[in-house]
Design a protein around this motif. Sequence first.
Motif, PDB file in Angstrom:
ATOM      1  N   LEU A  47      36.310 -46.113  43.510  1.00  0.00           N
ATOM      2  CA  LEU A  47      35.206 -45.347  42.932  1.00  0.00           C
ATOM      3  C   LEU A  47      33.907 -46.144  43.055  1.00  0.00           C
ATOM      4  O   LEU A  47      33.797 -47.246  42.533  1.00  0.00           O
ATOM      5  CB  LEU A  47      35.485 -45.032  41.460  1.00  0.00           C
ATOM      6  N   VAL A  48      32.948 -45.551  43.754  1.00  0.00           N
ATOM      7  CA  VAL A  48      31.654 -46.183  43.994  1.00  0.00           C
ATOM      8  C   VAL A  48      30.556 -45.339  43.356  1.00  0.00           C
ATOM      9  O   VAL A  48      30.527 -44.118  43.523  1.00  0.00           O
ATOM     10  CB  VAL A  48      31.387 -46.343  45.503  1.00  0.00           C
ATOM     11  N   LEU A  49      29.650 -45.995  42.654  1.00  0.00           N
ATOM     12  CA  LEU A  49      28.516 -45.341  41.996  1.00  0.00           C
ATOM     13  C   LEU A  49      27.224 -45.786  42.654  1.00  0.00           C
ATOM     14  O   LEU A  49      27.038 -46.973  42.938  1.00  0.00           O
ATOM     15  CB  LEU A  49      28.483 -45.724  40.518  1.00  0.00           C
ATOM     16  N   ALA A  50      26.318 -44.837  42.886  1.00  0.00           N
ATOM     17  CA  ALA A  50      24.981 -45.154  43.388  1.00  0.00           C
ATOM     18  C   ALA A  50      23.947 -44.460  42.519  1.00  0.00           C
ATOM     19  O   ALA A  50      24.107 -43.287  42.161  1.00  0.00           O
ATOM     20  CB  ALA A  50      24.816 -44.717  44.843  1.00  0.00           C
ATOM     21  N   VAL A  51      22.882 -45.188  42.168  1.00  0.00           N
ATOM     22  CA  VAL A  51      21.795 -44.654  41.350  1.00  0.00           C
ATOM     23  C   VAL A  51      20.481 -44.946  42.057  1.00  0.00           C
ATOM     24  O   VAL A  51      20.180 -46.103  42.373  1.00  0.00           O
ATOM     25  CB  VAL A  51      21.769 -45.289  39.945  1.00  0.00           C
ATOM     26  N   ALA A  52      19.708 -43.912  42.315  1.00  0.00           N
ATOM     27  CA  ALA A  52      18.361 -44.058  42.873  1.00  0.00           C
ATOM     28  C   ALA A  52      17.371 -43.673  41.782  1.00  0.00           C
ATOM     29  O   ALA A  52      17.337 -42.517  41.350  1.00  0.00           O
ATOM     30  CB  ALA A  52      18.178 -43.158  44.095  1.00  0.00           C
ATOM     31  N   ALA A  53      16.582 -44.650  41.333  1.00  0.00           N
ATOM     32  CA  ALA A  53      15.670 -44.394  40.208  1.00  0.00           C
ATOM     33  C   ALA A  53      14.350 -45.139  40.364  1.00  0.00           C
ATOM     34  O   ALA A  53      13.663 -45.387  39.381  1.00  0.00           O
ATOM     35  CB  ALA A  53      16.338 -44.768  38.891  1.00  0.00           C
ATOM     36  N   GLY A  54      14.024 -45.538  41.577  1.00  0.00           N
ATOM     37  CA  GLY A  54      12.736 -46.169  41.802  1.00  0.00           C
ATOM     38  C   GLY A  54      12.608 -47.578  41.272  1.00  0.00           C
ATOM     39  O   GLY A  54      11.493 -48.054  41.053  1.00  0.00           O
ATOM     40  N   GLY A  55      13.727 -48.253  41.044  1.00  0.00           N
ATOM     41  CA  GLY A  55      13.676 -49.632  40.565  1.00  0.00           C
ATOM     42  C   GLY A  55      13.712 -49.790  39.068  1.00  0.00           C
ATOM     43  O   GLY A  55      13.630 -50.911  38.560  1.00  0.00           O
ATOM     44  N   VAL A  56      13.822 -48.696  38.326  1.00  0.00           N
ATOM     45  CA  VAL A  56      13.937 -48.769  36.869  1.00  0.00           C
ATOM     46  C   VAL A  56      15.279 -49.409  36.515  1.00  0.00           C
ATOM     47  O   VAL A  56      16.287 -49.168  37.184  1.00  0.00           O
ATOM     48  CB  VAL A  56      13.830 -47.357  36.259  1.00  0.00           C
ATOM     49  N   PRO A  57      15.351 -50.241  35.464  1.00  0.00           N
ATOM     50  CA  PRO A  57      16.644 -50.814  35.066  1.00  0.00           C
ATOM     51  C   PRO A  57      17.681 -49.728  34.795  1.00  0.00           C
ATOM     52  O   PRO A  57      17.351 -48.640  34.316  1.00  0.00           O
ATOM     53  CB  PRO A  57      16.308 -51.588  33.783  1.00  0.00           C
ATOM     54  N   VAL A  58      18.932 -50.041  35.103  1.00  0.00           N
ATOM     55  CA  VAL A  58      20.025 -49.076  34.982  1.00  0.00           C
ATOM     56  C   VAL A  58      21.082 -49.624  34.025  1.00  0.00           C
ATOM     57  O   VAL A  58      21.547 -50.753  34.180  1.00  0.00           O
ATOM     58  CB  VAL A  58      20.659 -48.792  36.358  1.00  0.00           C
ATOM     59  N   HIS A  59      21.447 -48.828  33.041  1.00  0.00           N
ATOM     60  CA  HIS A  59      22.472 -49.187  32.059  1.00  0.00           C
ATOM     61  C   HIS A  59      23.659 -48.257  32.257  1.00  0.00           C
ATOM     62  O   HIS A  59      23.519 -47.033  32.158  1.00  0.00           O
ATOM     63  CB  HIS A  59      21.915 -49.038  30.645  1.00  0.00           C
ATOM     64  N   VAL A  60      24.827 -48.823  32.568  1.00  0.00           N
ATOM     65  CA  VAL A  60      26.015 -48.038  32.891  1.00  0.00           C
ATOM     66  C   VAL A  60      27.055 -48.171  31.782  1.00  0.00           C
ATOM     67  O   VAL A  60      27.382 -49.281  31.355  1.00  0.00           O
ATOM     68  CB  VAL A  60      26.629 -48.493  34.232  1.00  0.00           C
ATOM     69  N   GLN A  61      27.561 -47.039  31.346  1.00  0.00           N
ATOM     70  CA  GLN A  61      28.629 -46.991  30.346  1.00  0.00           C
ATOM     71  C   GLN A  61      29.787 -46.204  30.930  1.00  0.00           C
ATOM     72  O   GLN A  61      29.640 -45.037  31.294  1.00  0.00           O
ATOM     73  CB  GLN A  61      28.131 -46.317  29.062  1.00  0.00           C
ATOM     74  N   ASP A  62      30.948 -46.847  31.031  1.00  0.00           N
ATOM     75  CA  ASP A  62      32.148 -46.202  31.566  1.00  0.00           C
ATOM     76  C   ASP A  62      33.069 -45.877  30.393  1.00  0.00           C
ATOM     77  O   ASP A  62      33.592 -46.790  29.741  1.00  0.00           O
ATOM     78  CB  ASP A  62      32.830 -47.150  32.546  1.00  0.00           C
ATOM     79  N   VAL A  63      33.271 -44.587  30.106  1.00  0.00           N
ATOM     80  CA  VAL A  63      34.087 -44.180  28.957  1.00  0.00           C
ATOM     81  C   VAL A  63      35.356 -43.460  29.409  1.00  0.00           C
ATOM     82  O   VAL A  63      35.940 -42.695  28.645  1.00  0.00           O
ATOM     83  CB  VAL A  63      33.273 -43.289  27.989  1.00  0.00           C
ATOM     84  N   ARG A  64      35.790 -43.733  30.630  1.00  0.00           N
ATOM     85  CA  ARG A  64      37.021 -43.088  31.109  1.00  0.00           C
ATOM     86  C   ARG A  64      38.255 -43.613  30.403  1.00  0.00           C
ATOM     87  O   ARG A  64      39.280 -42.947  30.389  1.00  0.00           O
ATOM     88  CB  ARG A  64      37.164 -43.289  32.624  1.00  0.00           C
ATOM     89  N   GLY A  65      38.175 -44.804  29.810  1.00  0.00           N
ATOM     90  CA  GLY A  65      39.292 -45.329  29.042  1.00  0.00           C
ATOM     91  C   GLY A  65      40.224 -46.195  29.866  1.00  0.00           C
ATOM     92  O   GLY A  65      40.097 -46.304  31.085  1.00  0.00           O
ATOM     93  N   PRO A  66      41.203 -46.820  29.213  1.00  0.00           N
ATOM     94  CA  PRO A  66      42.085 -47.782  29.881  1.00  0.00           C
ATOM     95  C   PRO A  66      42.836 -47.196  31.068  1.00  0.00           C
ATOM     96  O   PRO A  66      43.142 -47.896  32.021  1.00  0.00           O
ATOM     97  CB  PRO A  66      43.058 -48.203  28.778  1.00  0.00           C
ATOM     98  N   ALA A  67      43.141 -45.905  31.033  1.00  0.00           N
ATOM     99  CA  ALA A  67      43.907 -45.315  32.141  1.00  0.00           C
ATOM    100  C   ALA A  67      43.139 -45.366  33.446  1.00  0.00           C
ATOM    101  O   ALA A  67      43.720 -45.267  34.525  1.00  0.00           O
ATOM    102  CB  ALA A  67      44.270 -43.862  31.816  1.00  0.00           C
ATOM    103  N   ALA A  68      41.807 -45.523  33.364  1.00  0.00           N
ATOM    104  CA  ALA A  68      40.998 -45.578  34.573  1.00  0.00           C
ATOM    105  C   ALA A  68      40.882 -46.987  35.126  1.00  0.00           C
ATOM    106  O   ALA A  68      40.328 -47.191  36.193  1.00  0.00           O
ATOM    107  CB  ALA A  68      39.593 -45.032  34.286  1.00  0.00           C
TER     108      ALA A  68
END
Length: 235
Positions: A206-227
Amino acid sequence: MGDPCLQAVSVRVMRPGASRDADREALRAFVAEVTDTDPALVRVVRRCPHCGAADHGRPSALVADRQVPVSLARTSGAVVLAVGPGPLGVDVERPSRVTAAALDVFTPGERARAAAEVLPAAGDAHRTACWAVKESVLKRDGRGLRVDPVLVEAVLGPLRNGGDGDGHRDGDSDGGDDRDHDGDHDHARFAGDEQPVTVLLLDDDLVLAVAAGGVPVHVQDVRGPAAARVRPQQR
Protein backbone atom coordinates in the motif's frame (compact mmCIF):
# COMPACT_ATOMS: atom_id res chain seq x y z
CA MET A 1 -9.26 29.22 -2.20
CA GLY A 2 -8.49 27.47 1.07
CA ASP A 3 -8.82 27.78 4.81
CA PRO A 4 -6.08 29.96 6.36
CA CYS A 5 -6.92 28.54 9.80
CA LEU A 6 -5.48 25.15 8.82
CA GLN A 7 -1.68 24.88 8.91
CA ALA A 8 -1.18 21.33 7.63
CA VAL A 9 -2.84 18.58 5.65
CA SER A 10 -4.59 15.99 7.83
CA VAL A 11 -4.77 12.54 6.25
CA ARG A 12 -6.68 9.54 7.60
CA VAL A 13 -6.20 6.02 6.23
CA MET A 14 -9.10 3.74 7.10
CA ARG A 15 -10.99 0.68 6.04
CA PRO A 16 -13.67 1.34 3.40
CA GLY A 17 -17.28 1.81 4.33
CA ALA A 18 -20.16 -0.26 3.03
CA SER A 19 -20.64 2.07 0.05
CA ARG A 20 -19.18 5.12 -1.65
CA ASP A 21 -21.83 7.19 0.09
CA ALA A 22 -20.52 5.90 3.42
CA ASP A 23 -16.99 6.95 2.44
CA ARG A 24 -18.22 10.43 1.52
CA GLU A 25 -20.01 10.63 4.87
CA ALA A 26 -16.75 9.63 6.56
CA LEU A 27 -15.02 12.49 4.72
CA ARG A 28 -17.69 14.93 5.91
CA ALA A 29 -17.23 13.74 9.49
CA PHE A 30 -13.44 14.03 9.16
CA VAL A 31 -13.75 17.62 7.93
CA ALA A 32 -15.93 18.41 10.94
CA GLU A 33 -13.35 16.83 13.25
CA VAL A 34 -10.35 18.62 11.72
CA THR A 35 -12.08 22.00 11.69
CA ASP A 36 -13.81 21.50 15.06
CA THR A 37 -17.20 22.12 13.47
CA ASP A 38 -20.65 20.67 14.01
CA PRO A 39 -21.04 18.01 11.26
CA ALA A 40 -24.45 19.49 10.46
CA LEU A 41 -22.65 22.59 9.18
CA VAL A 42 -20.41 20.67 6.76
CA ARG A 43 -21.22 19.86 3.13
CA VAL A 44 -18.93 18.12 0.64
CA VAL A 45 -19.40 19.40 -2.90
CA ARG A 46 -17.77 18.98 -6.30
CA ARG A 47 -17.16 21.44 -9.09
CA CYS A 48 -15.50 20.60 -12.40
CA PRO A 49 -13.17 23.43 -13.47
CA HIS A 50 -13.51 22.28 -17.08
CA CYS A 51 -17.29 22.19 -17.56
CA GLY A 52 -18.68 23.56 -14.31
CA ALA A 53 -20.67 20.40 -13.50
CA ALA A 54 -21.33 19.52 -9.88
CA ASP A 55 -21.37 15.71 -10.26
CA HIS A 56 -17.62 15.32 -10.76
CA GLY A 57 -14.38 17.28 -10.45
CA ARG A 58 -12.21 18.26 -7.50
CA PRO A 59 -14.16 18.07 -4.22
CA SER A 60 -14.22 20.68 -1.50
CA ALA A 61 -16.08 21.09 1.75
CA LEU A 62 -18.29 23.98 2.75
CA VAL A 63 -17.88 24.62 6.46
CA ALA A 64 -20.38 27.23 7.55
CA ASP A 65 -19.55 30.00 5.07
CA ARG A 66 -15.99 29.02 4.10
CA GLN A 67 -14.48 26.55 1.65
CA VAL A 68 -12.09 23.86 2.87
CA PRO A 69 -10.09 21.78 0.35
CA VAL A 70 -10.48 18.00 0.63
CA SER A 71 -9.56 14.86 -1.28
CA LEU A 72 -10.55 11.20 -1.16
CA ALA A 73 -8.99 8.07 -2.67
CA ARG A 74 -9.84 4.37 -2.63
CA THR A 75 -8.24 1.06 -3.38
CA SER A 76 -9.08 -2.48 -2.31
CA GLY A 77 -9.28 -2.57 1.47
CA ALA A 78 -8.39 1.08 2.10
CA VAL A 79 -9.86 4.57 1.85
CA VAL A 80 -7.85 7.76 2.34
CA LEU A 81 -9.41 11.06 3.44
CA ALA A 82 -7.54 14.38 3.38
CA VAL A 83 -8.31 17.91 4.58
CA GLY A 84 -5.95 20.83 4.08
CA PRO A 85 -5.44 24.58 3.91
CA GLY A 86 -5.12 24.73 0.11
CA PRO A 87 -5.64 22.70 -3.07
CA LEU A 88 -4.61 19.09 -2.56
CA GLY A 89 -4.88 15.64 -4.03
CA VAL A 90 -4.35 12.18 -2.54
CA ASP A 91 -4.06 8.75 -4.04
CA VAL A 92 -3.54 5.29 -2.59
CA GLU A 93 -2.45 2.31 -4.67
CA ARG A 94 -1.40 -1.30 -4.24
CA PRO A 95 1.73 -2.55 -6.07
CA SER A 96 -0.05 -5.89 -6.59
CA ARG A 97 -2.77 -4.08 -8.58
CA VAL A 98 -0.54 -1.66 -10.49
CA THR A 99 1.89 -4.34 -11.63
CA ALA A 100 -1.01 -6.47 -12.87
CA ALA A 101 -2.22 -3.65 -15.14
CA ALA A 102 -0.66 -2.80 -18.50
CA LEU A 103 0.00 0.87 -17.74
CA ASP A 104 1.83 2.80 -20.44
CA VAL A 105 2.07 6.04 -18.48
CA PHE A 106 5.63 6.17 -17.17
CA THR A 107 8.29 8.58 -18.38
CA PRO A 108 11.80 7.39 -19.32
CA GLY A 109 13.10 8.90 -16.08
CA GLU A 110 10.52 7.07 -13.98
CA ARG A 111 11.30 3.78 -15.71
CA ALA A 112 15.03 4.26 -15.19
CA ARG A 113 14.68 5.08 -11.49
CA ALA A 114 12.40 2.08 -10.92
CA ALA A 115 14.79 -0.20 -12.83
CA ALA A 116 17.67 0.99 -10.62
CA GLU A 117 16.04 -0.56 -7.55
CA VAL A 118 17.94 -3.61 -6.33
CA LEU A 119 14.95 -5.86 -5.67
CA PRO A 120 12.00 -6.44 -8.04
CA ALA A 121 9.51 -5.71 -5.24
CA ALA A 122 11.17 -2.35 -4.64
CA GLY A 123 10.91 -1.56 -8.35
CA ASP A 124 7.21 -2.46 -8.30
CA ALA A 125 6.67 -0.19 -5.29
CA HIS A 126 8.55 2.64 -7.02
CA ARG A 127 6.39 2.39 -10.15
CA THR A 128 3.28 2.27 -7.97
CA ALA A 129 4.43 5.40 -6.14
CA CYS A 130 4.96 7.14 -9.49
CA TRP A 131 1.41 6.28 -10.54
CA ALA A 132 0.00 7.46 -7.19
CA VAL A 133 1.91 10.73 -7.50
CA LYS A 134 0.50 11.31 -10.99
CA GLU A 135 -3.04 10.77 -9.75
CA SER A 136 -2.57 12.99 -6.68
CA VAL A 137 -1.06 15.83 -8.72
CA LEU A 138 -3.84 15.68 -11.32
CA LYS A 139 -6.49 15.56 -8.60
CA ARG A 140 -4.95 18.69 -7.09
CA ASP A 141 -5.00 20.27 -10.55
CA GLY A 142 -8.73 19.53 -10.72
CA ARG A 143 -8.78 17.90 -14.15
CA GLY A 144 -7.82 14.42 -13.05
CA LEU A 145 -7.17 11.83 -15.74
CA ARG A 146 -8.55 14.09 -18.47
CA VAL A 147 -4.87 15.09 -18.55
CA ASP A 148 -2.48 12.47 -19.92
CA PRO A 149 -0.68 11.14 -16.81
CA VAL A 150 2.58 10.80 -18.74
CA LEU A 151 2.73 14.62 -18.59
CA VAL A 152 3.38 14.31 -14.85
CA GLU A 153 6.85 13.00 -13.96
CA ALA A 154 7.43 11.73 -10.42
CA VAL A 155 10.99 12.27 -9.22
CA LEU A 156 11.27 10.11 -6.11
CA GLY A 157 13.98 9.00 -3.76
CA PRO A 158 13.81 5.88 -1.59
CA LEU A 159 10.29 5.19 -0.35
CA ARG A 160 9.83 6.04 3.31
CA ASN A 161 8.21 3.24 5.26
CA GLY A 162 5.28 4.51 7.28
CA GLY A 163 5.81 2.04 10.12
CA ASP A 164 8.24 -0.29 11.83
CA GLY A 165 8.33 -4.04 11.50
CA ASP A 166 5.32 -4.42 13.78
CA GLY A 167 3.17 -1.99 11.83
CA HIS A 168 3.25 0.77 14.44
CA ARG A 169 4.11 4.44 14.05
CA ASP A 170 5.30 7.15 16.36
CA GLY A 171 2.43 8.66 18.31
CA ASP A 172 0.32 5.51 18.34
CA SER A 173 -2.86 6.14 20.36
CA ASP A 174 -6.42 4.86 20.47
CA GLY A 175 -5.75 2.29 17.77
CA GLY A 176 -4.48 4.94 15.34
CA ASP A 177 -0.99 5.44 13.96
CA ASP A 178 0.14 9.07 13.57
CA ARG A 179 3.13 10.61 11.90
CA ASP A 180 4.13 13.96 10.46
CA HIS A 181 5.87 14.26 7.12
CA ASP A 182 7.47 17.35 5.64
CA GLY A 183 7.47 16.10 2.03
CA ASP A 184 10.65 18.04 1.22
CA HIS A 185 12.46 15.39 -0.86
CA ASP A 186 10.10 13.97 -3.48
CA HIS A 187 8.52 16.09 -6.19
CA ALA A 188 6.61 15.96 -9.46
CA ARG A 189 7.25 17.90 -12.65
CA PHE A 190 4.05 19.09 -14.27
CA ALA A 191 3.23 21.95 -16.62
CA GLY A 192 6.66 23.51 -16.23
CA ASP A 193 6.58 23.50 -12.41
CA GLU A 194 8.01 21.30 -9.68
CA GLN A 195 5.49 20.32 -7.02
CA PRO A 196 6.57 18.83 -3.68
CA VAL A 197 4.81 15.55 -2.89
CA THR A 198 4.71 13.27 0.14
CA VAL A 199 5.03 9.55 -0.63
CA LEU A 200 4.80 6.78 1.98
CA LEU A 201 4.87 3.00 1.94
CA LEU A 202 2.08 2.35 4.44
CA ASP A 203 2.61 -1.41 4.39
CA ASP A 204 4.14 -3.94 2.04
CA ASP A 205 1.31 -3.53 -0.49
CA LEU A 206 0.00 0.00 0.00
CA VAL A 207 1.49 3.28 -1.21
CA LEU A 208 0.16 6.74 -0.33
CA ALA A 209 0.85 9.95 -2.26
CA VAL A 210 -0.18 13.47 -1.21
CA ALA A 211 0.19 16.54 -3.42
CA ALA A 212 -0.38 19.70 -1.37
CA GLY A 213 2.13 22.27 -2.55
CA GLY A 214 4.68 21.58 0.17
CA VAL A 215 2.35 22.03 3.14
CA PRO A 216 3.24 19.72 6.08
CA VAL A 217 1.35 16.42 6.01
CA HIS A 218 0.05 14.58 9.08
CA VAL A 219 -0.94 10.95 8.47
CA GLN A 220 -3.16 8.87 10.76
CA ASP A 221 -3.66 5.19 9.95
CA VAL A 222 -6.73 3.79 11.76
CA ARG A 223 -7.08 0.50 9.89
CA GLY A 224 -6.08 -1.34 13.07
CA PRO A 225 -3.74 -4.25 13.84
CA ALA A 226 -5.20 -6.46 11.11
CA ALA A 227 -3.71 -4.08 8.55
CA ALA A 228 -0.20 -4.31 9.98
CA ARG A 229 1.42 -6.55 7.39
CA VAL A 230 4.50 -4.30 7.29
CA ARG A 231 7.89 -5.73 6.58
CA PRO A 232 10.37 -2.90 5.89
CA GLN A 233 11.52 -3.14 2.29
CA GLN A 234 15.17 -3.84 1.67
CA ARG A 235 16.70 -1.16 -0.52
